[in-house]
Design an enzyme around this catalytic site. Structure first.
Site, PDB file in Angstrom:
ATOM      1  N   GLN A 174      76.242 -67.619   1.718  1.00  0.00           N
ATOM      2  CA  GLN A 174      75.744 -66.607   0.782  1.00  0.00           C
ATOM      3  C   GLN A 174      74.739 -67.192  -0.208  1.00  0.00           C
ATOM      4  O   GLN A 174      73.814 -66.514  -0.641  1.00  0.00           O
ATOM      5  CB  GLN A 174      76.936 -65.980   0.032  1.00  0.00           C
ATOM      6  CG  GLN A 174      76.569 -64.744  -0.766  1.00  0.00           C
ATOM      7  CD  GLN A 174      77.032 -64.839  -2.205  1.00  0.00           C
ATOM      8  OE1 GLN A 174      76.982 -65.896  -2.818  1.00  0.00           O
ATOM      9  NE2 GLN A 174      77.480 -63.722  -2.743  1.00  0.00           N
ATOM     10  N   ARG A 185      79.857 -73.312  -7.788  1.00  0.00           N
ATOM     11  CA  ARG A 185      78.670 -72.652  -7.222  1.00  0.00           C
ATOM     12  C   ARG A 185      77.520 -72.691  -8.233  1.00  0.00           C
ATOM     13  O   ARG A 185      76.387 -73.030  -7.907  1.00  0.00           O
ATOM     14  CB  ARG A 185      79.023 -71.198  -6.858  1.00  0.00           C
ATOM     15  CG  ARG A 185      77.875 -70.350  -6.293  1.00  0.00           C
ATOM     16  CD  ARG A 185      78.405 -68.926  -6.125  1.00  0.00           C
ATOM     17  NE  ARG A 185      77.498 -68.029  -5.413  1.00  0.00           N
ATOM     18  CZ  ARG A 185      76.589 -67.251  -5.980  1.00  0.00           C
ATOM     19  NH1 ARG A 185      76.416 -67.298  -7.300  1.00  0.00           N
ATOM     20  NH2 ARG A 185      75.848 -66.437  -5.257  1.00  0.00           N
TER      21      ARG A 185
END
Length: 315
Positions: free
Chosen positions: A248, A118
């Site tokens: 997200q 990420r």
């Protein structure tokens, strides 16, 4: 009545050089987490957390795995000293990975690999800007964002508390929105030093790339619910986490709503686990009646355990 305690985990910006050092020195459980992170990620997260330098620690590729490692080390130190199960968990942006770990969704190795991937993807996305807005007059935000969008894309990155939101998007549009909000009576507009416009459509490509990585991960259903950033809802099922994790990255962080939804389920005690006291400060602004403890070093861990034992004995 059983006491309802939530574990909450901080996000980017809470890091500091030296974080986790005395947990590492005093608790075997914390040391094991740091040692595992060094091994799994093939770099010295331990050195990064304990020695910095700050410039390196501030880089997204290092910040995210460092905060997650330190927060999980603090969690494991707590669990080694006190038999405690939370009613639910949540984490602010990258802190959500610690929440998923705490709820049994991912093991430590998977959590570390996921947060590093990420971080790598987010750090590759350049351009855009972010600004924190303090005490904007009620109703002004929507109008201003609409007006500022005439010069470019702008959206809300974080709903941090009723008194603080963070906006994100094109540099010109974020600057314009900041000026308009100042003129409307916002107490302060603070431009943020970030490498890109996090939690915005700038991050959509990173999110889509992350989706293919997440699809291969081995996730379990949550043992206790995780209140997720994208919708502030309690989440249990592994496929739901796989759906929400990529989203997200480019969606708003609904932190105010997350805490409010937990309180609506009678959670009245929060334990912020990880560097700093950012979330405790936000909790005061969201609902001053709830209690928030912090665990970020040996002293805060010990004092929190004493206070919790007293509370649990009275419950």
């Amino acid at each position: 009545m059983t006491k309802k305690i939530a574990f909450i985990f901080p996000g980017q910006g809470s890091q500091f050089v030296g974080m986790g050092k005395d947990l590492y020195d005093n608790y075997e459980a914390a040391k094991n987490v740091f040692d595992t992170a060094d091994k799994v990620l093939g770099k010295s997260i331990t050195k990064m957390c304990f020695e910095g330098p700050e410039e390196d620690l501030k880089q997204t590729v290092n910040t995210q795995p460092s905060i997650v490692t330190m927060s999980i080390a603090a969690l494991e130190a707590l669990k080694s000293q006190l038999d405690i199960t939370p009613y639910c968990t949540a984490g602010h942006s990258l802190g959500e990975y610690c929440a998923m770990y705490a709820s049994g969704v991912m093991d430590l190795e998977t959590t570390l690999k996921a947060i590093q991937k990420r971080a790598d993807l987010m750090s590759q996305t350049k351009g855009g800007a972010m600004a924190a807005i303090l005490n904007a007059p009620e109703g002004s935000l929507e109008e201003v964002l609409k007006e500022a969008s005439s010069v470019g894309y702008v959206d809300v990155a974080n709903y941090n508390s009723p008194a603080q939101v963070v906006i994100t998007g094109d540099e010109a549009a974020v600057a314009k929105a900041g000026e308009l909000l100042s003129a409307a009576g916002a107490r302060r507009v603070v431009p943020l030093a970030v490498s890109g416009a996090f939690h915005s459509k700038f991050m959509e490509n990173a999110g889509h790339e992350f989706a293919s990585f997440v699809s291969e991960l081995d996730l379990d259903n949550a043992q206790v619910p995780v209140f997720t950033n994208v919708d502030a809802h309690a989440t249990f099922l592994a496929p739901e986490f796989k759906h929400k994790m990529p989203r997200q990255i480019y969606s708003s962080v609904h932190w105010t709503q997350t805490i409010q939804n937990m309180i609506a389920e009678d959670v009245d005690t929060f334990i912020e686990i990880g560097p700093g006291k950012v979330l405790a400060g936000l909790n005061k602004k969201i609902d001053a009646t709830v209690k928030t403890y912090n665990i970020y070093d040996k002293e805060s861990l010990e004092s929190t355990i004493v206070a919790l034992k007293e509370e649990l004995a009275l419950a």
